[in-house]
Design a protein around this motif. Structure first.
Motif, PDB file in Angstrom:
ATOM      1  N   GLN A 175       0.804  -1.217   0.000  1.00 51.81           N
ATOM      2  CA  GLN A 175       0.000   0.000   0.000  1.00 51.81           C
ATOM      3  C   GLN A 175       0.843   1.274   0.000  1.00 51.81           C
ATOM      4  N   GLU A 176       1.899   1.314   0.763  1.00 52.05           N
ATOM      5  CA  GLU A 176       2.743   2.508   0.778  1.00 52.05           C
ATOM      6  C   GLU A 176       3.541   2.614  -0.515  1.00 52.05           C
ATOM      7  N   HIS A 177       4.044   1.497  -0.993  1.00 51.76           N
ATOM      8  CA  HIS A 177       4.776   1.464  -2.257  1.00 51.76           C
ATOM      9  C   HIS A 177       3.933   2.062  -3.386  1.00 51.76           C
ATOM     10  N   ASP A 178       2.653   1.723  -3.424  1.00 47.44           N
ATOM     11  CA  ASP A 178       1.785   2.141  -4.525  1.00 47.44           C
ATOM     12  C   ASP A 178       1.270   3.566  -4.371  1.00 47.44           C
ATOM     13  N   HIS A 179       1.105   4.042  -3.140  1.00 47.90           N
ATOM     14  CA  HIS A 179       0.461   5.342  -2.941  1.00 47.90           C
ATOM     15  C   HIS A 179       1.429   6.484  -2.667  1.00 47.90           C
ATOM     16  N   ALA A 180       2.643   6.177  -2.279  1.00 51.00           N
ATOM     17  CA  ALA A 180       3.641   7.243  -2.108  1.00 51.00           C
ATOM     18  C   ALA A 180       3.852   8.031  -3.404  1.00 51.00           C
ATOM     19  N   PRO A 181       3.941   7.367  -4.578  1.00 54.51           N
ATOM     20  CA  PRO A 181       4.075   8.140  -5.821  1.00 54.51           C
ATOM     21  C   PRO A 181       2.875   9.032  -6.110  1.00 54.51           C
ATOM     22  N   LEU A 182       1.687   8.597  -5.725  1.00 57.17           N
ATOM     23  CA  LEU A 182       0.509   9.443  -5.928  1.00 57.17           C
ATOM     24  C   LEU A 182       0.571  10.669  -5.018  1.00 57.17           C
ATOM     25  N   ARG A 183       1.009  10.478  -3.776  1.00 52.19           N
ATOM     26  CA  ARG A 183       1.141  11.623  -2.876  1.00 52.19           C
ATOM     27  C   ARG A 183       2.189  12.602  -3.390  1.00 52.19           C
ATOM     28  N   ALA A 184       3.263  12.064  -3.945  1.00 50.24           N
ATOM     29  CA  ALA A 184       4.294  12.942  -4.511  1.00 50.24           C
ATOM     30  C   ALA A 184       3.738  13.751  -5.673  1.00 50.24           C
ATOM     31  N   ALA A 185       2.938  13.107  -6.498  1.00 52.43           N
ATOM     32  CA  ALA A 185       2.334  13.815  -7.635  1.00 52.43           C
ATOM     33  C   ALA A 185       1.347  14.877  -7.157  1.00 52.43           C
ATOM     34  N   ILE A 186       0.529  14.541  -6.186  1.00 51.07           N
ATOM     35  CA  ILE A 186      -0.409  15.513  -5.616  1.00 51.07           C
ATOM     36  C   ILE A 186       0.346  16.722  -5.080  1.00 51.07           C
ATOM     37  N   SER A 187       1.405  16.465  -4.333  1.00 49.43           N
ATOM     38  CA  SER A 187       2.175  17.549  -3.721  1.00 49.43           C
ATOM     39  C   SER A 187       2.790  18.450  -4.781  1.00 49.43           C
ATOM     40  N   ALA A 188       3.314  17.858  -5.836  1.00 47.52           N
ATOM     41  CA  ALA A 188       3.918  18.663  -6.902  1.00 47.52           C
ATOM     42  C   ALA A 188       2.886  19.528  -7.588  1.00 47.52           C
ATOM     43  N   VAL A 189       1.714  18.968  -7.835  1.00 48.02           N
ATOM     44  CA  VAL A 189       0.670  19.724  -8.527  1.00 48.02           C
ATOM     45  C   VAL A 189       0.252  20.954  -7.719  1.00 48.02           C
ATOM     46  N   VAL A 190      -0.040  20.772  -6.440  1.00 42.27           N
ATOM     47  CA  VAL A 190      -0.566  21.905  -5.667  1.00 42.27           C
ATOM     48  C   VAL A 190       0.525  22.911  -5.315  1.00 42.27           C
ATOM     49  N   ARG A 191       1.780  22.472  -5.265  1.00 43.33           N
ATOM     50  CA  ARG A 191       2.864  23.396  -4.935  1.00 43.33           C
ATOM     51  C   ARG A 191       3.411  24.140  -6.154  1.00 43.33           C
ATOM     52  N   GLU A 192       3.352  23.516  -7.314  1.00 42.31           N
ATOM     53  CA  GLU A 192       3.966  24.112  -8.498  1.00 42.31           C
ATOM     54  C   GLU A 192       2.955  24.764  -9.436  1.00 42.31           C
ATOM     55  N   THR A 193       1.679  24.567  -9.184  1.00 42.54           N
ATOM     56  CA  THR A 193       0.640  25.180 -10.019  1.00 42.54           C
ATOM     57  C   THR A 193      -0.454  25.723  -9.100  1.00 42.54           C
ATOM     58  N   ASP A 194      -1.449  26.348  -9.690  1.00 38.46           N
ATOM     59  CA  ASP A 194      -2.589  26.843  -8.900  1.00 38.46           C
ATOM     60  C   ASP A 194      -3.755  25.865  -8.936  1.00 38.46           C
ATOM     61  N   TYR A 248      -4.766  11.278   1.705  1.00 31.45           N
ATOM     62  CA  TYR A 248      -5.072  12.543   2.362  1.00 31.45           C
ATOM     63  C   TYR A 248      -4.392  12.689   3.725  1.00 31.45           C
ATOM     64  N   ASN A 249      -4.532  11.708   4.595  1.00 37.78           N
ATOM     65  CA  ASN A 249      -3.990  11.823   5.956  1.00 37.78           C
ATOM     66  C   ASN A 249      -2.467  11.909   5.990  1.00 37.78           C
ATOM     67  N   ARG A 250      -1.799  11.500   4.938  1.00 41.34           N
ATOM     68  CA  ARG A 250      -0.332  11.479   4.928  1.00 41.34           C
ATOM     69  C   ARG A 250       0.273  12.640   4.144  1.00 41.34           C
ATOM     70  N   LEU A 251      -0.543  13.578   3.719  1.00 38.89           N
ATOM     71  CA  LEU A 251      -0.042  14.758   3.030  1.00 38.89           C
ATOM     72  C   LEU A 251       0.424  15.806   4.035  1.00 38.89           C
ATOM     73  N   ASP A 252       1.399  16.608   3.625  1.00 30.96           N
ATOM     74  CA  ASP A 252       1.816  17.733   4.456  1.00 30.96           C
ATOM     75  C   ASP A 252       0.671  18.743   4.541  1.00 30.96           C
ATOM     76  N   ASP A 253       0.678  19.522   5.607  1.00 37.64           N
ATOM     77  CA  ASP A 253      -0.431  20.431   5.854  1.00 37.64           C
ATOM     78  C   ASP A 253      -0.626  21.447   4.733  1.00 37.64           C
ATOM     79  N   ASP A 254       0.475  21.963   4.177  1.00 38.72           N
ATOM     80  CA  ASP A 254       0.319  22.960   3.120  1.00 38.72           C
ATOM     81  C   ASP A 254      -0.303  22.356   1.868  1.00 38.72           C
ATOM     82  N   VAL A 255      -0.039  21.080   1.618  1.00 37.68           N
ATOM     83  CA  VAL A 255      -0.641  20.385   0.484  1.00 37.68           C
ATOM     84  C   VAL A 255      -2.097  20.044   0.784  1.00 37.68           C
ATOM     85  N   LYS A 256      -2.325  19.539   1.971  1.00 38.93           N
ATOM     86  CA  LYS A 256      -3.671  19.127   2.366  1.00 38.93           C
ATOM     87  C   LYS A 256      -4.669  20.274   2.252  1.00 38.93           C
TER      88      LYS A 256
END
Length: 433
Positions: A253-272, A293-301
């Motif tokens: 589960q972590e192996h598969d979802h860590a890349p999705l969290r990384a993608a989410i974080s990049a999208v919200v931090r690098e774009t609007d 959701y629960n494992r995202l940083d607060d600024d991303v969440k």
């Protein structure tokens, strides 16, 4: 045909709900193709729901003179049927099985078996209704075809049934080649897109109300769908927990979802752009909460919305169409997106069937990611960012994929249409009328 069966069919024809006598007479005269569509496998997944309205919409578009009755599985719910009736108000639905004596377990199915002149096995993860098709061949003897399935191997009986079909359309060429290797020798065996590509259900009102309630603006968000290696059906059905599958889910589960969290974080931090985490099946709200959701940083969440409730196909598709695109670990939401002009990435892994490889068949190999391959995982985030940063190129890629799908839809539906032009209408036991 036995006198008993003929008498039963005459009686049920006159009393069947929703089928008026003039329509029956026209069908008996052979004026219209009469298709019994065996589909509607389960309702716990909006993608599985989408197979059925997608195929019906294609028949409506390319064979408008055809009449269709849906032979549905038992778990088709009133809620899903209501959604389908909004799009297809005249659709008649029957349920049941064919018994050993050749009669159906319900009078509605009994009538439909006599009424139809062709059985179409709908799109799905496999030759899902093999038993029903086998019973149809044995007792009814009318022609049949298979539309848009994955093939991962079957029994000798299954190979024989597939060989006897008028046509077989596989939803990716991997399945097509596997079937050939296994000795399936149907006269027409080709790539034919998943039926969900035809889905055009909408619930714009529900989508707009939801987006407003969570402060998401059209064209300002991406959708993300999580998925475990094995769907934990034991959580939503009355069945024992599969400990082996559960252990594999936990391991990966972590192996598969860590890349999705990384993608989410990049999208919200690098774009609007914001991100909506949403489900394709009934188990994925919890997966999205716990592993994304629960494992995202607060600024991303702060720029991410978690959908907490399940939805049906019409609302989901209306929501996708208001987004900039979709990414994640599911297949059928991406299918519906591409069909409706919305970019979509697909993540897959070894536990899945070969269905993901259809992305290669429609020219989207660059948007297919093997989550077990580090090189694929590494390019996930950069590719997703292009959905926001390079819209013209991304949308052109979608249009090219749509053109491939639409061409095959036209061609495959023409094959279905030719079945009625080339062959006489058949009676209950397959004799020419």
């Amino acid at each position: 045909m036995s006198q008993t069966r003929r008498t039963f069919l005459q009686a049920s024809t006159l009393s069947a709900i929703g089928l008026m006598l003039p329509g029956v007479l026209r069908a008996q005269a052979g004026e219209k193709p009469r298709i019994l569509l065996r589909s509607s496998w389960q309702i716990v997944n909006i993608g599985d729901i989408a197979h059925t309205p997608g195929v019906i919409a294609l028949i409506e578009k390319y064979i408008p003179e055809a009449e269709v009755i849906l032979w549905a599985s038992n778990d088709l719910s009133p809620e899903v049927l209501e959604m389908e009736h909004k799009r297809f108000p005249k659709l008649k639905v029957v349920k049941g099985k064919i018994k050993d004596d050749g009669h159906a377990t319900t009078p509605e199915l009994e009538e439909a078996l006599g009424w139809c002149n062709f059985l179409l096995h709908g799109s799905g993860a496999s030759f899902v209704a093999q038993r029903d098709v086998g019973d149809f061949v044995k007792h009814i003897g009318k022609p049949y075809g298979v539309y848009g399935i994955t093939y991962s191997g079957t029994s000798k009986e299954g190979i024989d049934l597939l060989t006897q079909a008028r046509f077989l359309f596989f939803r990716e060429t991997v399945s097509l080649e596997r079937a050939k290797e296994d000795g399936v020798q149907c006269p027409i065996m080709e790539f034919g897109p998943d039926g969900a590509f035809g889905t055009d259900l909408r619930n714009d009102k529900a989508a707009d109300e939801y987006l407003k309630s969570v402060d998401l603006q059209p064209g300002k968000f991406l959708c993300c769908i999580p998925r475990l290696r094995y769907t934990p059906y034991w959580l939503i059905r009355n069945q024992p927990k599969d400990e082996k599958k559960a252990d594999r889910n936990e391991m990966m589960q972590e192996h598969d979802h860590a890349p999705l969290r990384a993608a989410i974080s990049a999208v919200v931090r690098e774009t609007d752009t914001k991100v909506l985490i949403c489900p394709e099946d009934m188990t994925q709200m919890a997966v999205g909460r716990e592993l994304l959701y629960n494992r995202l940083d607060d600024d991303v969440k702060a720029k991410v919305v978690l959908r907490e409730t399940y939805w049906l196909t019409d609302e989901a598709l209306s929501t996708y169409m208001r987004s900039l695109g979709l990414f994640g670990l599911e297949m059928h939401s991406p299918i519906m997106c591409i069909a409706n002009g919305v970019p979509a990435l697909v993540g897959r892994f070894e536990e899945q069937t070969s269905k993901g490889f259809m992305w290669r068949d429609i020219g989207l190999g660059d948007w297919l990611f093997d989550m077990d391959q580090p090189d694929d995982v590494a390019r996930l985030t950069p590719t997703l960012l292009t959905f926001v940063q390079d819209r013209p190129a991304v949308l052109e890629k979608v249009r090219k994929a749509q053109a491939i799908v639409q061409q095959r839809q036209r061609e495959t539906m023409q094959v279905l249409k030719q079945q009625f032009a080339a062959a006489p209408v058949t009676s209950e036991k397959g004799q020419a009328d």
